[in-house]
Design an enzyme around this catalytic site. Structure first.
Site, PDB file in Angstrom:
ATOM      1  N   LYS A 120      54.868  36.697  40.584  1.00 14.02           N
ATOM      2  CA  LYS A 120      53.703  36.250  41.363  1.00 14.02           C
ATOM      3  C   LYS A 120      53.923  36.452  42.851  1.00 14.02           C
ATOM      4  O   LYS A 120      55.001  36.150  43.363  1.00 14.02           O
ATOM      5  CB  LYS A 120      53.473  34.760  41.089  1.00 14.02           C
ATOM      6  CG  LYS A 120      53.093  34.475  39.666  1.00 14.02           C
ATOM      7  CD  LYS A 120      51.782  33.757  39.657  1.00 14.02           C
ATOM      8  CE  LYS A 120      51.455  33.242  38.298  1.00 14.02           C
ATOM      9  NZ  LYS A 120      50.459  32.226  38.307  1.00 14.02           N
ATOM     10  N   LYS A 133      48.351  41.561  37.646  1.00 11.52           N
ATOM     11  CA  LYS A 133      48.089  40.278  36.973  1.00 11.52           C
ATOM     12  C   LYS A 133      46.737  39.822  37.497  1.00 11.52           C
ATOM     13  O   LYS A 133      46.611  39.305  38.610  1.00 11.52           O
ATOM     14  CB  LYS A 133      49.194  39.278  37.308  1.00 11.52           C
ATOM     15  CG  LYS A 133      48.921  37.864  36.849  1.00 11.52           C
ATOM     16  CD  LYS A 133      49.678  37.568  35.601  1.00 11.52           C
ATOM     17  CE  LYS A 133      49.698  36.113  35.167  1.00 11.52           C
ATOM     18  NZ  LYS A 133      48.484  35.348  35.192  1.00 11.52           N
ATOM     19  N   CYS A 137      31.500   7.935  63.372  1.00 10.06           N
ATOM     20  CA  CYS A 137      30.810   9.099  62.816  1.00 10.06           C
ATOM     21  C   CYS A 137      30.491  10.106  63.934  1.00 10.06           C
ATOM     22  O   CYS A 137      29.919   9.719  64.958  1.00 10.06           O
ATOM     23  CB  CYS A 137      29.514   8.651  62.135  1.00 10.06           C
ATOM     24  SG  CYS A 137      28.549  10.047  61.549  1.00 10.06           S
ATOM     25  N   GLU A 192      51.779  46.134  35.418  1.00 14.30           N
ATOM     26  CA  GLU A 192      50.311  46.012  35.480  1.00 14.30           C
ATOM     27  C   GLU A 192      49.919  44.965  36.509  1.00 14.30           C
ATOM     28  O   GLU A 192      50.721  44.087  36.827  1.00 14.30           O
ATOM     29  CB  GLU A 192      49.772  45.508  34.125  1.00 14.30           C
ATOM     30  CG  GLU A 192      49.970  46.457  33.003  1.00 14.30           C
ATOM     31  CD  GLU A 192      49.857  45.750  31.657  1.00 14.30           C
ATOM     32  OE1 GLU A 192      49.502  44.554  31.623  1.00 14.30           O
ATOM     33  OE2 GLU A 192      50.138  46.393  30.655  1.00 14.30           O
TER      34      GLU A 192
HETATM   35  S1  IVH Z   1      49.766  39.920  29.025  1.00 19.26           S
HETATM   36  C1  IVH Z   1      52.219  38.039  25.822  1.00 19.26           C
HETATM   37  N1  IVH Z   1      48.910  41.201  31.128  1.00 19.26           N
HETATM   38  O1  IVH Z   1      47.693  35.998  32.303  1.00 19.26           O
HETATM   39  C2  IVH Z   1      51.548  38.546  27.015  1.00 19.26           C
HETATM   40  N2  IVH Z   1      48.236  38.945  30.847  1.00 19.26           N
HETATM   41  O2  IVH Z   1      49.905  34.119  31.614  1.00 19.26           O
HETATM   42  C3  IVH Z   1      50.172  38.066  27.149  1.00 19.26           C
HETATM   43  N3  IVH Z   1      46.758  38.136  32.626  1.00 19.26           N
HETATM   44  O3  IVH Z   1      46.245  34.646  29.452  1.00 19.26           O
HETATM   45  C4  IVH Z   1      49.461  38.359  28.398  1.00 19.26           C
HETATM   46  N4  IVH Z   1      46.689  40.000  33.795  1.00 19.26           N
HETATM   47  O4  IVH Z   1      44.741  35.933  31.019  1.00 19.26           O
HETATM   48  C5  IVH Z   1      48.910  40.032  30.452  1.00 19.26           C
HETATM   49  N5  IVH Z   1      48.218  42.477  32.947  1.00 19.26           N
HETATM   50  C6  IVH Z   1      48.199  41.329  32.273  1.00 19.26           C
HETATM   51  C7  IVH Z   1      47.484  40.218  32.726  1.00 19.26           C
HETATM   52  C8  IVH Z   1      47.524  39.030  31.984  1.00 19.26           C
HETATM   53  C9  IVH Z   1      46.257  38.746  33.707  1.00 19.26           C
HETATM   54  C10 IVH Z   1      46.512  36.726  32.259  1.00 19.26           C
HETATM   55  C11 IVH Z   1      45.976  36.568  30.867  1.00 19.26           C
HETATM   56  C12 IVH Z   1      46.917  35.646  30.153  1.00 19.26           C
HETATM   57  C13 IVH Z   1      47.727  35.068  31.255  1.00 19.26           C
HETATM   58  C14 IVH Z   1      49.158  34.925  30.772  1.00 19.26           C
END
Ligand code: IVH
Length: 683
Positions: A312, A115, A406, A113
């Site tokens: 990342k 991030k 300046c 997915e």
């Molecule tokens: S899963 C146990 N999926 O990243 C797994 N988090 O570092 C829980 N985030 O607080 C999170 N995209 O705000 C997950 N596709 C995604 C995400 C995602 C962004 C953020 C989310 C979370 C943080 C975790």
């Protein structure tokens, strides 16, 4: 129309509006025009007005907000909101895969997915209705922001599917798309308000606004990445996400089920190429094991799930040549160096300037003219120089040293002990300082003098009509009428004509006159005393009750006010030592501004996230300059302290913090927090 007819019409309209809303905001495929949509909405609004008891909590009319929340309730999460382990390396991703393979020893799938770079939210649905929206907070409990979440158009308020579990929780990210972010910052710039550094901060700040009708205007969006509950339709993540999509939630099209890690790598590479053209920020790819049974088998480390990881992407970089360093003078006289670069394309935009923050940062980079530099666009608006390729430096190229004078008024710059910032001390006649101070003075949160935008102030200064804020109150109709100038917008390059016609002049003079009713705490903030933010001004005004008491206070008396630290106290003392400042304040008093408050109290409502907490800041930070982070601490109700003592609450540690500080904090048992921890605290 009678009640029964109204009820069925309201139901039909709600259903239709929900469907059209879904088509517009989730599918991006509207079936009717905006006008037709508005007509349906108006009809529903008017019926709800006639029959208020038929207006439901999840009516489409709630999308426009209106609810004011002074303080958000803290709510415990039914399922803790965890965070993810992350990596920047493909090798570590292979290791993650080997660990899982070894541990579950059977076939499995991954789900990849995006991030999303926003703020996490948990949305609880009961019987198809959104009943609660809670931010992540510390993972165990968060803020209840249901009224605000309801204004986000891609969050369904009501789901009509017949295969819904009675109760479930959606896990999603609230983001601000680039388009909305740029528009918001343009608006802020016009109103002389501080800009948001990146879409994540903007999303987070917007979701916590007290007035939900303002949230409705921020154009936030919501992408779903998880679903929790006891009776979910499937025993696997991907299939449940698809189900959620069919119920009306927005799930990114860039979500893939992958049968092995090679597939995952391919997806990662594919998205990396598309990243800069996505309409919102992502900072990587989240890789999750698909089957819940296998997730359970893998379990958790002390901090993270073993069944998921976030890969990342490195911040996008460009290589170019450093042509020169320019210096910008702010309203407080702070001089900021800016690198002028040969234009280079980074992450889809042309970069011509990069932030250099301050003299220390410049020294650290050891910049020389014509250096080959790597610029990086992190999540911030302004790119930064992250590396200098000294190997390519020409032998005779000259080192760039910080300006001594300046650039605007040629006054010798000064640097206070222990600070990285150089200042132009000529606050009385350095043009950008005069302009900056007046812009701050008239800004919405200060004196709120409308009609005098940036361009107009420049015209008044150039025509010698104002030299300081007190001069505003002496302006006369005849002096203003007919003034005009063509100016070029620095950001857009567009030209616009500024003119002072009859109506404008009347509006300006009326707004100036009305500002005589602005309460003391805002007048105090409007004076533009260095480091004194809105919260500090409020505390001082309420504590002392009048400008006389403040100006006659000792350093210790100022320090005794909650949230007023050494920096602010010192700056207030300096402000009132300056004769010119006292003259301006006296003129403002004479002209009738309010410099007293009715209610003097030492008690303060505790609704700021850093209320009562003291910080020592050390090292360099990714997302902020040292000064920005200190300002933020004060804005959020905290206090800056220059050296550690047993009374310090936190040591906020950036990169390259001295070992001495660390040792001392450990000795005194003071928690050492990172920039990320800090961001969470203020979220
Ligand atoms: S899963 C146990 N999926 O990243 C797994 N988090 O570092 C829980 N985030 O607080 C999170 N995209 O705000 C997950 N596709 C995604 C995400 C995602 C962004 C953020 C989310 C979370 C943080 C975790």
């Amino acid at each position: 129309m009678d009640r029964v007819q109204a009820q069925s019409r309201i139901e039909l309209l709600s259903k239709q509006l929900n469907e059209h809303n879904y088509r517009y905001y989730v599918l991006d495929n509207p079936a009717i025009s905006d006008y037709e949509f508005d007509q349906l909405l108006k009809e529903l609004e008017s019926l709800e007005k006639q029959f208020p008891d038929l207006a439901s909590e999840d009516s489409p009319t709630r999308r426009v907000g209106g609810q004011i929340t002074k303080k958000f309730n803290t709510v415990r999460h039914k399922y803790p909101m965890l965070s993810l382990g992350n990596t920047y390396s493909k090798e570590e991703l292979q290791d993650f895969d080997s660990r899982i393979r070894k541990s579950i020893n059977q076939d499995f799938d991954y789900v990849c997915e995006l991030k999303f770079d926003g703020i996490a939210i948990g949305l609880t649905y009961r019987n198809g209705r959104l009943v609660q929206a809670v931010t992540r907070g510390d993972g165990v409990q968060g803020d209840e922001v249901t009224g605000n979440a309801k204004t986000i158009r891609s969050i369904p308020l009501r789901i009509y599917a017949d295969d819904l579990p009675e109760e479930f929780e959606i896990r999603a990210e609230i983001i601000m798309p680039h388009k909305s972010f740029i528009r918001l910052n343009e608006e802020k710039q016009e109103n002389n308000e501080p800009l948001f550094a990146n879409p994540r901060n903007a999303a987070s700040g917007s979701l916590k606004l007290q007035d939900s009708s303002l949230v409705a205007k921020r154009n936030l969006d919501c992408y779903v990445y998880g679903i929790m509950g006891d009776n979910l339709p499937f025993q696997s993540h991907f299939e449940n996400l698809e189900k959620a999509k069919s119920w009306g939630f927005k799930v990114a099209d860039l979500t893939r089920k992958c049968s092995d890690i090679d597939d995952v790598m391919k997806f990662i590479e594919k998205v990396e190429k598309q990243r800069s053209s996505l309409p919102y920020d992502i900072d990587g790819i989240v890789v999750k094991v698909n089957e819940y049974r296998q997730q359970e088998q893998l379990g958790f480390t002390s901090k993270f799930p073993r069944w998921a990881i976030s890969y990342k992407y490195k911040a996008e970089q460009g290589v170019t040549r450093l042509l020169d360093v320019a210096y910008q003078v702010g309203r407080t006289g702070a001089v900021t160096p800016v690198a002028i670069l040969e234009p280079v394309l980074v992450a889809g935009t042309t970069v011509k300037r990069a932030s250099l923050y301050n003299a220390d940062k410049m020294d650290e980079l050891d910049l020389h003219f014509n250096d080959t530099v790597h610029v990086e666009k992190g999540g911030e608006i302004i790119p930064k120089i992250v590396e200098v390729n000294t190997g390519l430096r020409q032998r005779d190229s000259k080192k760039i040293t910080f300006a001594t004078h300046c650039p605007e008024c040629n006054t010798l710059l000064v640097r206070n002990e222990g600070e990285a910032i150089q200042y132009c001390p000529n606050s009385e006649s350095c043009p950008p300082q005069i302009q900056g101070k007046i812009e701050h003075f008239i800004s919405r949160r200060a004196m709120n003098i409308e009609g005098l935008g940036e361009g107009r102030i420049e015209v008044l200064i150039q025509n010698d009509l104002i030299k300081n804020m007190a001069d505003l109150y002496d302006l006369k109709y005849d002096q203003l009428l007919g003034l005009e100038k063509v100016i070029t917008d620095e950001i857009t390059g567009k030209q616009k004509k500024i003119s002072f016609r009859e109506k404008t002049v009347n509006n300006i003079l009326n707004a100036i006159n009305s500002s005589r009713n602005v309460p003391f705490e805002r007048v105090l903030y409007a004076l533009g005393i260095r480091y004194l933010g809105e919260t500090g001004a409020k505390k001082l005004a309420r504590h002392f009750g009048s400008i006389d008491k403040i100006s006659n206070s000792t350093f210790e008396e100022l320090m005794a006010v909650p949230e007023i630290g050494e920096r602010i106290a010192g700056s207030i003392m300096d402000y009132f030592k300056d004769e010119q400042n006292n003259k301006i304040v006296n003129r403002l008093i004479e002209t009738g501004l309010i410099f007293k408050t009715e209610t003097v109290s030492t008690e303060e409502p505790g609704n700021q996230p850093l209320e009562g907490k003291s910080f020592v800041v050390s090292g360099v930070f990714d997302g902020y300059s040292r000064n920005q982070i200190k300002e933020l601490i004060e804005q959020k109700g905290g206090k800056n302290i220059s050296s550690l003592s047993s009374k310090t609450d936190f040591l906020l540690a950036g990169d390259k913090m001295g070992p001495e500080k660390k040792k001392k904090a450990e000795e005194l048992n003071i928690p050492i927090i990172t920039e990320e921890d800090f961001n969470k605290m203020i979220e």
